[in-house]
Design an enzyme around this catalytic site. Structure first.
Site, PDB file in Angstrom:
ATOM      1  N   THR B  17       0.812  -1.224   0.000  1.00  0.00           N
ATOM      2  CA  THR B  17       0.000   0.000   0.000  1.00  0.00           C
ATOM      3  C   THR B  17       0.843   1.271   0.000  1.00  0.00           C
ATOM      4  O   THR B  17       0.310   2.368  -0.111  1.00  0.00           O
ATOM      5  CB  THR B  17      -0.957   0.029   1.211  1.00  0.00           C
ATOM      6  OG1 THR B  17      -0.191  -0.209   2.399  1.00  0.00           O
ATOM      7  CG2 THR B  17      -2.032  -1.026   1.078  1.00  0.00           C
ATOM      8  N   GLY B  18       2.162   1.148   0.136  1.00  0.00           N
ATOM      9  CA  GLY B  18       3.019   2.337   0.062  1.00  0.00           C
ATOM     10  C   GLY B  18       3.046   2.878  -1.359  1.00  0.00           C
ATOM     11  O   GLY B  18       2.603   2.205  -2.299  1.00  0.00           O
ATOM     12  N   GLU B  98      16.067   0.391  -0.631  1.00  0.00           N
ATOM     13  CA  GLU B  98      17.415   0.943  -0.610  1.00  0.00           C
ATOM     14  C   GLU B  98      17.654   1.564   0.764  1.00  0.00           C
ATOM     15  O   GLU B  98      16.735   2.119   1.353  1.00  0.00           O
ATOM     16  CB  GLU B  98      17.510   2.028  -1.696  1.00  0.00           C
ATOM     17  CG  GLU B  98      18.849   2.711  -1.772  1.00  0.00           C
ATOM     18  CD  GLU B  98      18.894   3.795  -2.858  1.00  0.00           C
ATOM     19  OE1 GLU B  98      17.948   3.907  -3.648  1.00  0.00           O
ATOM     20  OE2 GLU B  98      19.901   4.528  -2.879  1.00  0.00           O
ATOM     21  N   GLU B 207      31.145  -3.891 -11.640  1.00  0.00           N
ATOM     22  CA  GLU B 207      31.624  -2.531 -11.407  1.00  0.00           C
ATOM     23  C   GLU B 207      32.683  -2.555 -10.332  1.00  0.00           C
ATOM     24  O   GLU B 207      32.887  -3.568  -9.674  1.00  0.00           O
ATOM     25  CB  GLU B 207      30.465  -1.597 -11.058  1.00  0.00           C
ATOM     26  CG  GLU B 207      29.607  -2.068  -9.909  1.00  0.00           C
ATOM     27  CD  GLU B 207      28.327  -1.236  -9.766  1.00  0.00           C
ATOM     28  OE1 GLU B 207      28.207  -0.564  -8.747  1.00  0.00           O
ATOM     29  OE2 GLU B 207      27.473  -1.265 -10.669  1.00  0.00           O
ATOM     30  N   HIS B 245      43.905  -1.098   7.721  1.00  0.00           N
ATOM     31  CA  HIS B 245      44.617  -2.097   6.930  1.00  0.00           C
ATOM     32  C   HIS B 245      43.699  -3.234   6.498  1.00  0.00           C
ATOM     33  O   HIS B 245      44.030  -3.992   5.620  1.00  0.00           O
ATOM     34  CB  HIS B 245      45.753  -2.708   7.755  1.00  0.00           C
ATOM     35  CG  HIS B 245      46.664  -1.683   8.323  1.00  0.00           C
ATOM     36  ND1 HIS B 245      47.760  -1.213   7.649  1.00  0.00           N
ATOM     37  CD2 HIS B 245      46.622  -1.009   9.488  1.00  0.00           C
ATOM     38  CE1 HIS B 245      48.371  -0.295   8.378  1.00  0.00           C
ATOM     39  NE2 HIS B 245      47.695  -0.153   9.510  1.00  0.00           N
TER      40      HIS B 245
END
Ligand SMILES: Nc1ncnc2c1ncn2[C@@H]1O[C@H](COP(=O)(O)OP(=O)(O)OP(=O)(O)O)[C@@H](O)[C@H]1O
Ligand SMILES: [Mg+2]
Lengths: 386, 288
Positions: B17-18, B98, B207, B245
């Site tokens: 519903t978002g 995200e 990538e 490191h």
């Protein structure tokens, strides 16, 4: 977000990891005052978010406030691996018997966290023989228990007094949403105690919503004025050295566009991209105007390439955004400061291109393909170069 | 066949519903996906269009036989949502959200592994098996069904390559997402494409950062018999900062685009320097 050493030490103290007395100083006078307050021998340390400070001359011993001021004078303003030193940490000089290396970090390949330990800590850890390095994957639910910490210490030849530091580091990592906690060196001192003499922590920016207490740790605004302006507008902009401004949607496609521009530029006197700018999912007029404004504010830019793949956002909407942005930036008048090359593919690409062609804006060109657009942009950038 | 997602897949949408959830659910339905349920706490009994909404994943699965979940739940609540799907033994959960904290991703990826179910993402566009089903936000009309398989971290590069090769078409295109921790790797997809009888050739897009492409290259060399064409973005990206490191100790010298390209080439993968050239390599390969 990477933390400064002094910020890392504050988090260590909060999670019961022993650290020295310390103060941050911005000037030699402040360093002298800090040394006087701490008393005895002190170490003056450059506060920059990178390793190898010791080897670069950014860590100096001082036996008096005068010497502290002098050491701070030499360190402040230094450049260490591209980071300018704006502050120093003044902390008590420890009498070191042994230096250990301990770290917990995210192992991307394994999709989990990893412990790294070595008895050969200190400034040369990277060249330590691999057999002196113990590495152990950590179960996210089980964590780093007392028993596991003790056995890891035994494996690495570290004294059992290090084990509580390991479990505390794990609690810190989990509680603060860190992706890296590293202590090099974790030192065994002459009085038999263990102390963190250095500290590197990376916090996960995605978790900031549940750590309001981290807000104060945030780095100052980026040094580059355009990067700062872009950050305020929630645009992902990185300044580069070349002359072709690049605007695109999606990090992968923008990265690819930079490569294609650089490759095309080889035939045009070595033209390269001036920036990375990812406008993300939406390409509204507002976002387009903001992006063009930021890219064109860079005096190095002599041509701009807009490369959009219309997925969710259709290309006619993108074209509309470009047209509106053009009018906004030129007040309805003359051309933009630099030629604009637009390449669109995907959803409604043909319609978007037709809109741009029909508008016939001076200095706005369209291209059919990504490679063609990059070649055109490189040629224009060279032609327009001062 | 296709990988992970077929015409038989029955999709439920968490966070239906978002704004994003509703919008992309309608796109999935329009693309021919079978969306059988939505899940939103406290909205049990409601509907989005004619899709029934349940209060939790287990009830939705019990009532509808859903076997794929697509998650559009905001970062704050995403971990709980994904764990709910995993605990309900949903075989495939696609996490589009995200900005999920990486500790949360580590938790749900570990739980999914233990449960033997698959997660794709987080921070991913999802996957599409053109002409069969679409789970996520990949535009459905870029390319038709065909015989190429594609795997990529980047959404827009996926779209670009799909567009370039639209006349050949795809069995499945999987966007595994750009987060440091992902439920499904390049290698998982390579293995699935190798096993899929309808996939003839594979596009692998990588990538800079991490060493996923180097490991994928080793996997291609040892386990993939089908032709693979590769593309790596980020040759001109400025080198990132390194803290401490640990990064260097763990990943050695890998991570640059050049290192990834040569690792892939050493494994017999033809690597293009632009998306268009990469597509051309695939065309040449399929023509021969
Ligand atoms: N408080 C201290 N007392 C005594 N010696 C210290 C102290 N702090 C640092 N040192 C010495 O200086 C060396 C370098 O300091 P530190 O590890 O903090 O900086 P660094 O060179 O940036 O570290 P790295 O190489 O791990 O990034 C340490 O290995 C240690 O021998
Ligand atoms: Mg150190």
């Amino acid at each position: 977000m990477d933390l400064f050493e002094h910020q890392a030490h504050d988090l260590f103290a909060l999670h019961d990891i022993p650290t020295g007395r310390r103060r941050v100083a911005l000037t030699p006078a402040e360093a002298a005052a800090a040394a006087a307050a701490i008393g005895g021998k002190v170490v003056i340390k450059a506060q920059v978010k990178t390793g190898g400070r010791g080897k670069a001359g950014g860590v100096r011993l001082a036996s008096s406030p005068d010497e502290a001021a002098h050491a701070a004078e030499r360190i402040l303003g230094m450049d260490i691996h591209g980071h300018t030193v704006h502050s120093v940490l003044v902390t008590d000089a420890s009498e070191i018997v042994a230096e250990y290396y301990v770290a917990l970090l995210l192992d991307r390949a394994a999709g989990g966290f990893l412990a790294l330990l070595s008895g050969a800590g200190g400034m040369d850890i990277e060249s330590a023989p691999p057999e002196l390095l113990v590495r152990a994957p950590l179960d996210i639910d089980g964590g780093l228990t007392d028993g596991l910490a003790l056995s890891l210490c035994a494996d690495a030849g570290l004294p059992s007094e290090v084990a509580p530091v390991l479990t505390a580091l794990w609690r810190l990592l989990r509680a603060e949403d860190a992706t890296l906690v590293e202590i090099n060196p974790l030192a065994l001192l002459a009085d038999g105690t263990i102390r963190a003499l250095d500290g590197k922590i990376t916090l996960d920016d995605n978790a900031s919503f549940r750590h309001p207490q981290h807000a104060g740790l945030a780095a100052a605004a980026p040094a580059d004025p355009r990067e700062a302006a872009a950050a305020r507008k929630h645009l992902n902009y990185v300044k580069l050295d070349g002359s072709v401004g690049v605007i695109g949607n999606g990090a992968g496609l923008v990265m690819s566009t930079l490569d294609v521009v650089a490759a095309a530029g080889e035939a045009h006197g070595g033209v390269t991209p001036a920036n990375f700018l990812d406008i993300g999912g939406g390409a509204s007029a507002r976002v387009m105007a903001d992006s063009l404004e930021i890219v064109l504010a860079d005096p190095d830019v002599t041509a701009v390439l807009v490369n959009v793949f219309g997925g969710i956002t259709a290309c006619d909407a993108v074209a509309d955004g470009i047209l509106q942005a053009y009018w906004q930036l030129t007040d309805g008048g003359g051309p933009l400061r630099a030629p604009l090359i637009v390449r669109m593919d995907g959803n409604n690409a043909e319609k978007g291109r037709r809109m741009l062609v029909a508008a016939a804006l001076p200095g706005v060109l369209t291209a059919e393909t990504m490679d063609g657009a990059a070649t055109l942009a490189a040629a224009m950038a060279r032609q327009e170069a001062p | 066949m296709a990988i992970f997602l077929t015409e038989h897949s029955r999709i439920l949408v968490q966070g239906i519903t978002g704004t994003e959830g509703a919008r992309h659910t309608r796109r999935m339905v329009a693309a021919g996906s079978t969306v059988v349920a939505g899940v939103v706490p406290n909205r049990d009994g409601q509907r989005l269009d004619d899709i029934p909404i349940f209060g939790d994943v287990a009830s939705a699965v019990a009532a509808t036989g859903a076997d794929v979940s697509v998650v559009f739940v905001p970062p704050r609540f995403a971990k709980a949502a994904v764990l709910e799907a995993v605990d309900a033994s949903v075989p495939l959960t696609v996490v589009v959200t995200e900005g999920i904290p990486v500790h949360d991703s580590v938790e749900f990826v570990a739980r999914a592994r233990a449960a033997g179910v698959r997660i794709i993402g987080p921070n991913c566009p999802g996957l599409i098996s053109p002409g069969q089903s679409n789970a996520g936000i990949i535009p459905a009309d870029i390319a038709k069904r065909g015989r190429i398989g594609l795997v990529s971290k980047s959404g827009t590069l996926t779209y670009q390559l799909m567009h370039e090769l639209r006349d050949f078409g795809f069995t499945s295109c999987v966007g595994i997402g750009g987060d440091p921790v992902a439920g499904t790797s390049h290698i998982d997809c390579l293995a699935a494409f190798e096993a899929d009888p309808e996939t003839d050739a594979i596009v692998l897009i990588g990538e800079i950062g991490g060493d996923a492409e180097e490991r994928a290259a080793a996997f291609v060399r040892d386990h993939v018999t089908k032709p693979v064409v590769g593309y790596v973005a980020g040759f001109t990206a400025p080198p990132g900062r390194t803290m401490g490191h640990a990064g260097a100790i763990v990943s050695g010298s890998s991570g640059t685009a050049a290192a990834k390209k040569s690792a892939l080439e050493a494994a017999g993968v033809a690597v293009g320097t632009t998306p268009t050239e990469t597509a051309q390599l695939m065309r040449d390969l399929l023509a021969s």
